[in-house]
Scaffold this active site. Structure first.
Site, short mmCIF file in Angstrom:
data_model
loop_
_atom_site.label_atom_id
_atom_site.label_comp_id
_atom_site.label_asym_id
_atom_site.label_seq_id
_atom_site.Cartn_x
_atom_site.Cartn_y
_atom_site.Cartn_z
N THR A 434 -12.04 -8.63 3.24
CA THR A 434 -12.00 -7.20 3.52
C THR A 434 -10.92 -6.92 4.55
O THR A 434 -10.74 -7.70 5.48
CB THR A 434 -13.36 -6.76 4.09
N ASP A 547 1.70 -15.25 -5.00
CA ASP A 547 0.90 -14.15 -5.55
C ASP A 547 1.69 -12.85 -5.49
O ASP A 547 1.23 -11.84 -4.96
CB ASP A 547 -0.43 -14.04 -4.81
#
Ligand SMILES: *[C@@H]1O[C@H](CO)[C@@H](O)[C@H](O)[C@H]1NC(C)=O
Ligand SMILES: *[C@@H]1O[C@H](CO)[C@@H](O)[C@H](O)[C@H]1NC(C)=O
Ligand SMILES: *[C@@H]1O[C@H](CO)[C@@H](O)[C@H](O)[C@H]1NC(C)=O
Ligand SMILES: *[C@@H]1O[C@H](CO)[C@@H](O)[C@H](O)[C@H]1NC(C)=O
Ligand SMILES: *[C@@H]1O[C@H](CO)[C@@H](O)[C@H](O)[C@H]1NC(C)=O
Ligand SMILES: *[C@@H]1O[C@H](CO)[C@@H](O)[C@H](O)[C@H]1NC(C)=O
Ligand SMILES: *[C@@H]1O[C@H](CO)[C@@H](O)[C@H](O)[C@H]1NC(C)=O
Ligand SMILES: *[C@@H]1O[C@H](CO)[C@@H](O)[C@H](O)[C@H]1NC(C)=O
Ligand SMILES: *[C@@H]1O[C@H](CO)[C@@H](O)[C@H](O)[C@H]1NC(C)=O
Ligand SMILES: *[C@@H]1O[C@H](CO)[C@@H](O)[C@H](O)[C@H]1NC(C)=O
Ligand SMILES: *[C@@H]1O[C@H](CO)[C@@H](O)[C@H](O)[C@H]1NC(C)=O
Length: 751
Positions: A434, A547
């Site tokens: 988060t 990524d």
């Protein structure tokens, strides 16, 4: 990703700008409106109502409603930096079927000069637009005040087509319609037009050539414009203006004539013709009027009170505070107000495996017993060690320099910064953990990433990467400011990038107005490529991002790209909620070669970047189950479309509209090379970055060339500065020389 948050953040910014005070105020005692158009000072209607003659507006009441004019230009809107005028500068040339000129509609060349006024044509909002299927649009302009620093400019574009079916409405990219930019500071503009084959091959549906200047946003190309000029007549042109003819520094020297009043500041005009005034932060109103700008009472702003706690207005600002039994700075964008209660931090309790779970169990029972700080401290110390704190400290101390900025934050600091991990502070959530928005005690806003539980075996590498990342200082890489290892899972502290992800801007921004332009897309691509190239080659140890995807490219307020989440992506758990794989990366972006061989090289980033380029070009998601099976994977779909020459069918409409065809094509070719199945045959990130930079440069310089020909010799040089009437001109007799001259010089080039 954090769509909701970014949207509300944006609207917060917008609200901040809305005001109660009237920037549109006219001078006291003066007519404030002409018809339904507000005329704010420094403009004014009549004697002593405007700041100078150039701002003297006449209200022509023969119209109903009445219309405001500056000289012979009809003004449709006034703002703090520009005016919008309705004055067609349209060149036209119509032919008969035989190829002879149509004498019933004589050719027109048209010009407007703003010489000796503080007005210039806005280079940002206006475009030269050329319409026709056998059409050359030619323009000439000048910059400067008629002195030796003058610069003569000429340029244009060519629009061709064979059949009316080839023309797409709304798309102005060379087929039936072309457009090009004008340089900054232009104050005289002449449009001319001609054709290559006298429209003989396209006459049945397009007998005329048109070239005109227009506010780009206000004009949408239609096929009916081929024969009907009337809808072009209403398109406005945007003019920048400035006060005075001096820079701020010079103008301030004479307070009697300096136009910026109390609580305002001065900015030099972008076009170098003078200056503009605007209110200081915390003030609003009209900076040109005698009373100057007024304090804004932020506390009375019901929609947007900046304080969470008590609000006290101050002159030029406000002061937020919290009631006695609360902690925090009281501001909504800061730490807010939290009730003072438990002294020690509540550790984030998350389900883990093995080690982690044990610690949570132990930690949990400790908390249940509501024990003292000492034990808590021990727990934190344990986490610190488990999370590689010692290793990190060692690493940091063994490096000389470069790491001063790396900070090891305490759990307490970050808890305070995020208002105890308040849900309202969540920027994003995903497989990785988060991300919270936090405010540090020095008021810096940061993004705090709370990772999911990390595999102990990866710890050494994680630490190593944290060290590398803190040393990277590249403007297009999100800066890692530090980390906190005292909590059960490591917390990473990054610089805060306010404007959301590229993914959001391409795929989730429904309103086309705010969707990013081709120019920005190209810049973002070039910046991202530059950052990746730097990571691959310029740092001491090459860093492979692993990524690369549009969701990992963040944009700041000026839409500068910031690559995020690299290296630390090791923290990605092998997770089920996102489509991720044993081999790290995101489906849709994953290098197939890496997938098959598990051999990671820099070329895997190149592949993923190719997918991002394809996204930028097509506006399609990398992987979409809304598309048919064979189109599901964008990389494949894109490559196949390129092979079959269907590129233009898959491009996003807006791109075709505003992008330069050759640029778009070059980027598409580059994307295709990046998407090569064989890593070896892909270009290096460095080559990709260089190519994109080259393409960007091309845009900046095309279309400008200098001409010393005295083609248009009727600029009025007499009269005081800003004093002479405007000239504009539309006539057929004039066409010949300029057009011949310009055609020759345009066609001279490489053919
Ligand atoms: C000023 O006028 C412009 C255009 O007429 C309008 O968009 C704007 O909302 C007005 N601003 C205020 C504060 O009235
Ligand atoms: C002014 O009135 C005209 C016609 O009544 C209307 O078309 C136009 O939108 C109005 N402009 C503004 C700024 O209200
Ligand atoms: C503005 O124009 C009006 C009418 O054309 C004229 O009477 C007035 O003197 C002008 N004001 C200024 C400041 O030039
Ligand atoms: C107002 O506009 C009409 C029509 O364009 C024109 O004939 C007239 O001279 C203008 N009046 C003034 C005062 O400029
Ligand atoms: C185009 O028209 C001009 C006269 O307007 C003529 O001189 C020229 O030969 C024509 N060119 C073609 C290709 O028809
Ligand atoms: C040209 O377009 C205008 C509206 O854009 C329309 O009112 C007019 O009838 C059209 N004229 C012709 C000849 O098509
Ligand atoms: C600026 O304008 C004033 C008149 O408004 C004129 O006297 C002065 O010479 C001008 N200065 C420059 C640098 O052009
Ligand atoms: C205008 O000037 C102020 C200071 O004089 C500066 O802070 C501000 O950034 C400037 N704004 C622009 C748009 O250049
Ligand atoms: C805000 O309030 C605090 C405490 O009341 C005071 O110390 C501070 O100086 C105030 N700040 C301003 C800008 O008035
Ligand atoms: C909060 O926003 C205000 C303006 O709205 C700004 O002055 C202040 O610096 C901001 N606080 C932080 C911590 O950024
Ligand atoms: C630009 O053109 C004007 C006339 O159109 C001429 O007087 C001036 O010398 C030219 N300036 C330059 C720098 O070529």
């Amino acid at each position: 990703m954090p769509t909701g948050f970014f949207l509300s953040f944006l609207s917060l910014l917008m609200f901040t700008c809305a005001t109660a005070l009237d920037r549109n105020e006219s001078k006291p005692g003066c007519q404030s409106k002409c018809g339904n158009i507000t005329v704010p000072y420094p403009f004014g209607i009549g004697e002593k109502c405007s700041i100078a003659k150039w701002a003297n507006i006449t209200c022509n009441t023969t119209f109903n409603p009445p219309r405001p004019f500056y000289s012979n230009l009809e003004v449709v809107q006034f703002s703090q930096t520009e005016i919008r005028v309705k004055t067609p500068i349209i060149a036209s040339r119509c032919y008969l079927q035989s190829g002879a000129l149509d004498v019933a509609r004589p050719p027109v060349t048209s010009y407007l000069t703003l010489l000796n006024t503080p007005y210039t044509f806005s280079s940002i909002k206006n475009k030269i637009i050329v319409i026709g299927c056998d059409t050359l649009g030619l323009i000439e302009g000048t910059m400067g005040h008629g002195g030796s620093a003058d610069f003569n400019y000429s340029g244009g574009c060519i629009s061709l087509c064979r059949r009316t079916e080839d023309v797409t409405e709304g798309v102005c990219s060379g087929i039936g319609c072309c457009q090009t930019t004008i340089p900054k500071g232009l104050n005289k503009f002449t449009a001319a037009t001609t054709s290559l084959k006298n429209h003989t091959q396209v006459w049945s549906f397009d007998p005329c050539s048109f070239t005109f200047l227009a506010e780009q946003e206000a004009y949408k190309f239609k096929k009916s414009d081929f024969s009907n000029i009337s809808s072009l007549m209403d398109v406005p042109i945007v003019l920048n203006y400035a006060v005075g003819n001096q820079t701020c520094t010079d103008a301030k020297k004479d307070p009697t004539t300096f136009a910026c009043n109390d609580n305002s500041h001065c900015n030099d005009s972008v076009d170098g013709t003078g200056y503009l005034c605007s209110c200081n932060n915390g003030y609003d109103g009209n900076p040109y009027l005698d009373q100057g700008c007024q304090d804004v009472n932020e506390c009375e702003d019901l929609n947007n009170n900046p304080c969470e706690g008590n609000c006290a207005n101050t002159i030029g600002g406000y002061n937020c505070s919290c009631p006695d039994d609360f902690n925090g700075d009281g501001t909504k964008n800061g730490t807010g107000c939290t009730k003072k209660n438990k002294k020690f931090p509540v550790l984030p309790v998350m389900l883990g495996t093995g080690f982690g779970f044990l610690f949570v169990l132990v930690g949990g029972s400790w908390l249940h017993l509501t024990v003292k700080k000492r034990k808590n401290f021990k727990l934190r110390e344990k986490f610190f060690q488990k999370n590689g704190g010692l290793l990190l400290q060692q690493q940091l101390f063994s490096h000389e320099g470069g790491v001063e900025s790396t900070k090891i934050f305490t759990a307490e600091e970050l808890k305070l910064a995020t208002n105890n991990y308040n849900e309202q502070r969540i920027l994003g959530q995903g497989g990785y953990g988060t991300v919270y928005k936090g405010t540090l005690p020095d008021q810096r806003i940061v993004a705090i990433k709370k990772s999911k539980i990390i595999d102990e075996s990866q710890l050494g590498q994680f630490i190593n990467e944290v060290v590398i990342l803190t040393q990277i200082n590249h403007r297009n890489v999100v800066k890692l400011l530090g980390c906190c290892l005292e909590t059960e899972v490591p917390l990473l502290v990054y610089e805060f990038v306010p404007n959301g992800t590229l993914f959001h801007h391409i795929h989730e921004n429904i309103s086309a107005r705010t969707s990013i332009s081709w120019e920005v897309r190209l810049r973002v691509a070039a910046e991202t490529a530059g950052a990746l190239a730097y990571l691959h080659s310029a740092t001491s140890i090459p860093v492979i991002h692993r990524d690369v995807k549009s969701a990992n490219i963040l944009l700041d307020n000026s839409n500068t790209a910031k690559v995020a989440d690299f290296g630390a992506s090791r923290l990605n758990p092998l997770d089920q909620t996102q489509i991720s794989t044993l081999v790290q990366g995101t489906m849709g972006y994953l290098d197939p070669e890496y997938f098959h061989t598990s051999q990671l090289t820099e070329k895997s980033d190149v592949y993923s970047f190719g997918v991002v380029l394809a996204e930028l070009l097509t506006g399609e998601k990398a992987l979409s189950f809304e598309r048919s099976q064979e189109q599901r994977n964008l990389a494949t779909y894109f490559t196949v479309s390129m092979k079959e020459n269907h590129l233009f069918q898959i491009l996003e409409v807006g791109i075709v509209n505003e992008g330069k065809i050759e640029q778009v094509h070059a980027v598409a070719k580059l994307a295709k090379r990046c998407l090569n199945l064989k890593g070896e045959e892909r270009p290096s990130m460095k080559e990709v970055a260089a190519e994109l930079e080259k393409l960007r440069g091309f845009e900046k310089h095309s279309g400008v060339r200098q001409s010393n020909e005295n083609i248009i010799g009727f600029a009025s040089q007499e009269g005081d500065l800003y004093d002479s009437p405007l000239e504009s001109y539309s006539d057929s007799a004039f066409v010949y020389s300029i057009e011949k001259e310009m055609t020759m010089s345009m066609l001279d080039g490489p053919r």
